[in-house]
Design a protein around this motif. Structure first.
Motif, PDB file in Angstrom:
ATOM      1  N   UNK A   1       7.706  20.086 -29.840  1.00 19.47           N
ATOM      2  CA  UNK A   1       6.805  20.280 -30.986  1.00 19.47           C
ATOM      3  C   UNK A   1       5.743  21.352 -30.697  1.00 19.47           C
ATOM      4  N   UNK A   2       6.177  22.580 -30.440  1.00 18.80           N
ATOM      5  CA  UNK A   2       5.234  23.647 -30.073  1.00 18.80           C
ATOM      6  C   UNK A   2       4.250  23.970 -31.197  1.00 18.80           C
ATOM      7  N   UNK A   3       3.006  24.213 -30.803  1.00 21.36           N
ATOM      8  CA  UNK A   3       1.939  24.581 -31.733  1.00 21.36           C
ATOM      9  C   UNK A   3       1.266  25.855 -31.232  1.00 21.36           C
ATOM     10  N   UNK A   4       0.546  26.520 -32.119  1.00 21.19           N
ATOM     11  CA  UNK A   4      -0.277  27.628 -31.665  1.00 21.19           C
ATOM     12  C   UNK A   4      -1.325  27.076 -30.713  1.00 21.19           C
ATOM     13  N   UNK A   5      -1.551  27.741 -29.617  1.00 24.75           N
ATOM     14  CA  UNK A   5      -2.498  27.269 -28.614  1.00 24.75           C
ATOM     15  C   UNK A   5      -1.763  26.709 -27.412  1.00 24.75           C
TER      16      UNK A   5
ATOM     17  N   UNK B   1       0.741  22.848 -15.880  1.00 26.35           N
ATOM     18  CA  UNK B   1       1.281  24.048 -16.508  1.00 26.35           C
ATOM     19  C   UNK B   1       0.930  24.146 -17.991  1.00 26.35           C
ATOM     20  N   UNK B   2       0.794  25.383 -18.452  1.00 25.15           N
ATOM     21  CA  UNK B   2       0.454  25.651 -19.855  1.00 25.15           C
ATOM     22  C   UNK B   2       1.346  26.764 -20.392  1.00 25.15           C
TER      23      UNK B   2
ATOM     24  N   UNK C   1       1.630  33.427 -31.068  1.00 25.01           N
ATOM     25  CA  UNK C   1       2.308  33.848 -32.295  1.00 25.01           C
ATOM     26  C   UNK C   1       3.582  33.050 -32.434  1.00 25.01           C
ATOM     27  N   UNK C   2       3.799  32.496 -33.615  1.00 31.82           N
ATOM     28  CA  UNK C   2       5.059  31.813 -33.921  1.00 31.82           C
ATOM     29  C   UNK C   2       5.253  31.892 -35.425  1.00 31.82           C
ATOM     30  N   UNK C   3       6.121  32.796 -35.809  1.00 31.29           N
ATOM     31  CA  UNK C   3       6.395  32.963 -37.232  1.00 31.29           C
ATOM     32  C   UNK C   3       7.880  33.224 -37.425  1.00 31.29           C
ATOM     33  N   UNK C   4       8.265  33.682 -38.588  1.00 34.97           N
ATOM     34  CA  UNK C   4       9.676  33.865 -38.907  1.00 34.97           C
ATOM     35  C   UNK C   4      10.349  34.984 -38.136  1.00 34.97           C
ATOM     36  N   UNK C   5       9.563  35.856 -37.497  1.00 36.43           N
ATOM     37  CA  UNK C   5      10.190  36.976 -36.808  1.00 36.43           C
ATOM     38  C   UNK C   5       9.902  37.031 -35.310  1.00 36.43           C
ATOM     39  N   UNK C   6       8.735  36.563 -34.868  1.00 41.36           N
ATOM     40  CA  UNK C   6       8.329  36.754 -33.479  1.00 41.36           C
ATOM     41  C   UNK C   6       7.622  35.525 -32.922  1.00 41.36           C
ATOM     42  N   UNK C   7       7.946  35.197 -31.684  1.00 38.81           N
ATOM     43  CA  UNK C   7       7.228  34.169 -30.930  1.00 38.81           C
ATOM     44  C   UNK C   7       6.730  34.812 -29.646  1.00 38.81           C
ATOM     45  N   UNK C   8       5.457  34.588 -29.303  1.00 40.51           N
ATOM     46  CA  UNK C   8       4.891  35.098 -28.062  1.00 40.51           C
ATOM     47  C   UNK C   8       4.031  34.022 -27.410  1.00 40.51           C
ATOM     48  N   UNK C   9       3.948  34.078 -26.089  1.00 37.99           N
ATOM     49  CA  UNK C   9       3.146  33.091 -25.358  1.00 37.99           C
ATOM     50  C   UNK C   9       2.784  33.614 -23.978  1.00 37.99           C
TER      51      UNK C   9
END
Length: 155
Positions: free
Chosen positions: A74-78, A105-106, A111-119
């Motif tokens: 259940x990934x969330x922003x943050x 660990x973190x 960013x998580x949207x219809x085109x790009x996820x970053x972390x």
């Protein structure tokens, strides 16, 4: 004719085909990059009905023999903790897999949207470089950046 070649390069990019990378360093070592194919990442609800993010690199993509499996439920922003156990582990230089220590660990998704996820990745894993994972060894510290573009076909 030149414009056809220019468009070909654009259409072959990650943004068009899907895929990405993990750029990371282990301790004080120099940084490495492992490329991710479209099938190496499972995004929640993209071509499936699950609620987790799973990033699983292929050994042949690492020049030093490193490999990741990182699952976030259940990934969330943050800030998110990876799932402990068999789903989140790190292989360092072709060693045995060392489990990622979820409590330390973190995975900070920005960013998580219809085109790009970053972390940003701030991970600690058991040190299994001698093909065993003695508790006496300090954990391996991994800092990195994950970036993944979702194929337009999967949106």
């Amino acid at each position: 004719m030149a414009s056809l070649f220019a468009c070909s390069g654009i259409n072959d990019s990650w943004e068009a085909k899907g895929g990405g990378y993990i750029k990371y360093s282990v301790g004080n070592e120099s940084s490495h990059t492992i490329e991710l194919a479209r099938k190496d990442v499972e995004i929640p609800f993209i071509k499936n009905s699950h609620r987790y993010l799973l990033i699983k690199t292929r050994a042949e993509e690492s020049s030093v023999g490193d490999q990741f499996s990182i699952m976030v439920n259940r990934p969330v922003l943050g800030e998110n903790q990876p799932v402990q156990g068999q789903y989140s582990w790190f292989v360092h230089k072709k060693s045995s897999p060392g489990r990622i220590l979820a409590e330390k660990s973190i995975v900070k998704i920005d960013q998580k949207d219809d085109s790009t996820w970053t972390a940003d990745l701030d991970l600690y894993a058991k040190d299994c470089h001698i093909d065993s994972c003695p508790d006496s060894l300090p954990p391996i510290h991994i800092n990195g950046r994950f970036r993944y573009w979702i194929s337009p076909e999967d949106r």
